[in-house]
Design an enzyme around this catalytic site. Structure first.
Site, PDB file in Angstrom:
ATOM      1  N   ASP A  14     -16.494 -14.549   8.874  1.00 35.20           N
ATOM      2  CA  ASP A  14     -17.713 -15.017   8.196  1.00 35.20           C
ATOM      3  C   ASP A  14     -17.431 -15.377   6.731  1.00 35.20           C
ATOM      4  O   ASP A  14     -16.515 -14.841   6.111  1.00 35.20           O
ATOM      5  CB  ASP A  14     -18.781 -13.915   8.276  1.00 35.20           C
ATOM      6  CG  ASP A  14     -20.155 -14.449   7.909  1.00 35.20           C
ATOM      7  OD1 ASP A  14     -20.376 -15.676   8.040  1.00 35.20           O
ATOM      8  OD2 ASP A  14     -21.001 -13.658   7.469  1.00 35.20           O
ATOM      9  N   GLY A  15     -18.247 -16.281   6.204  1.00 33.11           N
ATOM     10  CA  GLY A  15     -18.192 -16.608   4.779  1.00 33.11           C
ATOM     11  C   GLY A  15     -17.684 -18.010   4.471  1.00 33.11           C
ATOM     12  O   GLY A  15     -17.478 -18.346   3.303  1.00 33.11           O
ATOM     13  N   ARG A  28     -20.962 -27.912   3.379  1.00 34.04           N
ATOM     14  CA  ARG A  28     -20.876 -26.461   3.573  1.00 34.04           C
ATOM     15  C   ARG A  28     -19.886 -26.110   4.679  1.00 34.04           C
ATOM     16  O   ARG A  28     -19.327 -25.039   4.729  1.00 34.04           O
ATOM     17  CB  ARG A  28     -22.257 -25.843   3.814  1.00 34.04           C
ATOM     18  CG  ARG A  28     -22.795 -25.996   5.208  1.00 34.04           C
ATOM     19  CD  ARG A  28     -24.065 -25.218   5.460  1.00 34.04           C
ATOM     20  NE  ARG A  28     -23.913 -23.776   5.328  1.00 34.04           N
ATOM     21  CZ  ARG A  28     -23.310 -23.003   6.210  1.00 34.04           C
ATOM     22  NH1 ARG A  28     -22.764 -23.497   7.278  1.00 34.04           N
ATOM     23  NH2 ARG A  28     -23.234 -21.712   6.002  1.00 34.04           N
ATOM     24  N   HIS A  32     -14.749 -24.205   7.015  1.00 26.11           N
ATOM     25  CA  HIS A  32     -14.170 -23.908   8.336  1.00 26.11           C
ATOM     26  C   HIS A  32     -12.726 -24.419   8.390  1.00 26.11           C
ATOM     27  O   HIS A  32     -11.841 -23.772   8.925  1.00 26.11           O
ATOM     28  CB  HIS A  32     -14.975 -24.562   9.461  1.00 26.11           C
ATOM     29  CG  HIS A  32     -16.420 -24.144   9.506  1.00 26.11           C
ATOM     30  ND1 HIS A  32     -16.826 -22.842   9.318  1.00 26.11           N
ATOM     31  CD2 HIS A  32     -17.565 -24.855   9.732  1.00 26.11           C
ATOM     32  CE1 HIS A  32     -18.155 -22.779   9.421  1.00 26.11           C
ATOM     33  NE2 HIS A  32     -18.621 -23.981   9.668  1.00 26.11           N
ATOM     34  N   ARG A  66     -27.267 -24.959  14.229  1.00 21.67           N
ATOM     35  CA  ARG A  66     -26.898 -25.543  12.928  1.00 21.67           C
ATOM     36  C   ARG A  66     -27.023 -27.065  12.989  1.00 21.67           C
ATOM     37  O   ARG A  66     -27.245 -27.637  14.055  1.00 21.67           O
ATOM     38  CB  ARG A  66     -25.480 -25.126  12.569  1.00 21.67           C
ATOM     39  CG  ARG A  66     -25.400 -23.638  12.332  1.00 21.67           C
ATOM     40  CD  ARG A  66     -24.133 -23.238  11.657  1.00 21.67           C
ATOM     41  NE  ARG A  66     -24.195 -21.816  11.335  1.00 21.67           N
ATOM     42  CZ  ARG A  66     -23.320 -21.191  10.585  1.00 21.67           C
ATOM     43  NH1 ARG A  66     -22.304 -21.848  10.064  1.00 21.67           N
ATOM     44  NH2 ARG A  66     -23.441 -19.911  10.336  1.00 21.67           N
ATOM     45  N   LEU A 126       1.336 -11.707  21.918  1.00 16.78           N
ATOM     46  CA  LEU A 126      -0.047 -11.458  21.484  1.00 16.78           C
ATOM     47  C   LEU A 126      -0.991 -12.228  22.391  1.00 16.78           C
ATOM     48  O   LEU A 126      -0.766 -13.401  22.680  1.00 16.78           O
ATOM     49  CB  LEU A 126      -0.239 -11.961  20.040  1.00 16.78           C
ATOM     50  CG  LEU A 126      -1.664 -11.912  19.497  1.00 16.78           C
ATOM     51  CD1 LEU A 126      -2.079 -10.461  19.207  1.00 16.78           C
ATOM     52  CD2 LEU A 126      -1.807 -12.742  18.218  1.00 16.78           C
ATOM     53  N   ARG A 189     -23.287  -6.718   9.818  1.00 12.63           N
ATOM     54  CA  ARG A 189     -24.012  -6.970  11.067  1.00 12.63           C
ATOM     55  C   ARG A 189     -23.024  -7.285  12.186  1.00 12.63           C
ATOM     56  O   ARG A 189     -21.887  -7.663  11.925  1.00 12.63           O
ATOM     57  CB  ARG A 189     -24.898  -8.224  10.958  1.00 12.63           C
ATOM     58  CG  ARG A 189     -25.870  -8.303   9.874  1.00 12.63           C
ATOM     59  CD  ARG A 189     -26.781  -9.511  10.138  1.00 12.63           C
ATOM     60  NE  ARG A 189     -26.251 -10.722   9.554  1.00 12.63           N
ATOM     61  CZ  ARG A 189     -26.528 -11.128   8.321  1.00 12.63           C
ATOM     62  NH1 ARG A 189     -27.311 -10.405   7.536  1.00 12.63           N
ATOM     63  NH2 ARG A 189     -26.032 -12.258   7.869  1.00 12.63           N
TER      64      ARG A 189
END
Ligand code: FPP
Length: 242
Positions: A14-15, A28, A32, A66, A126, A189
């Protein structure tokens, strides 16, 4: 004490939007794209620490609300990443798995996702789960639906329904339940990420915005995890070993 190293780490990245604003980006959603550097570094860190499974929450069902411009930019980014990075992931032993409602995404992305899973199917260093068009409630609903269909078609006996059956069905997608869940961006959250599987997961919150996050931040979270006492509802750590 915990088992020192978490076997499975899940991350809410997040952020990105706030990072774009703070760094005066045009849109904005530019954050990403910068967030991909963090994704690469964290994967590298997880391989270095010999973590078995890393689950990244890349696109939630709610993210569909969005702006179309942001959704288009994100889908374009996923496609670019798959085209550019899959070979390198395979070379580094990373096995990719997509979890989520892929039916709701563009066919081109789904084809690339399935190809990437196929190309990395033999990798063992992984396991990387990418949660795309995913939400915890969606997964629980799907699981309940498959049980209801089994009952209706007489292939499943309702008297046999227990927590283990539900866990097995849900864990089928992610492999195992996460030992550690990290959320960046300073919010506290779960945001409809994995829900059933978090019952005994250790939670860790980092105020860094995702594009600034790196493998050393991941190592800090792992160090913090090592100090936790996981009790799974028992009286103390000793009780686990008797
Ligand atoms: C939340 O930030 C982040 C997302 C909705 C998308 C995260 C996706 C990536 C970092 C790309 C990952 C790509 C691959 C291939 C793994 P936000 O926009 O909600 O940030 P804010 O809380 O600051 O608004």
């Amino acid at each position: 004490m915990s088992n020192l190293l978490p076997r499975h780490i899940a991350i809410i990245m997040d952020g990105n939007g706030r990072w774009s604003q703070e760094n005066h980006c045009r849109h904005r959603w530019d954050g990403h794209r910068y967030g991909i550097n963090a994704v690469r570094d964290v994967i590298k860190g997880a391989v270095e620490k010999e973590i078995e499974t890393l689950t990244l929450f890349a696109f939630s069902k709610e993210n569909h609300q969005r702006s179309q411009a942001e959704i288009t930019a994100l889908i374009k980014l996923f496609k670019e990443c798959l085209l550019k990075e899959t070979d390198q992931l395979a070379e580094n032993g990373v096995k990719l798995k997509f979890v989520g409602d892929l039916k709701g995404l563009s066919t081109e992305l789904v084809v690339l996702a399935r190809e990437a899973e196929f190309k990395t199917r033999h990798c063992t260093k992984l396991k990387l789960n990418l949660a795309i068009n995913y939400s915890g409630r969606w997964q629980i609903t799907n699981t309940l639906k498959s049980i209801a269909i089994g009952c209706k078609e007489d292939t499943f006996n309702i008297d046999k329904l227990d927590e283990k059956t539900i866990s097995d069905l849900i864990n089928n997608d992610f492999g195992t339940e996460p030992d550690l869940m990290i959320r960046t961006g300073g919010e506290f959250r779960i945001s409809n990420f994995i829900l059933w599987q978090l019952a005994y997961t250790e939670l860790y919150f980092d105020s860094k915005l995702w594009p600034d996050y790196n493998k050393y931040d991941l190592f800090e979270a792992i160090k913090n995890f090592a100090k936790r006492q996981r009790r799974f509802g028992l009286e103390n750590a000793y009780a686990q070993s008797v």
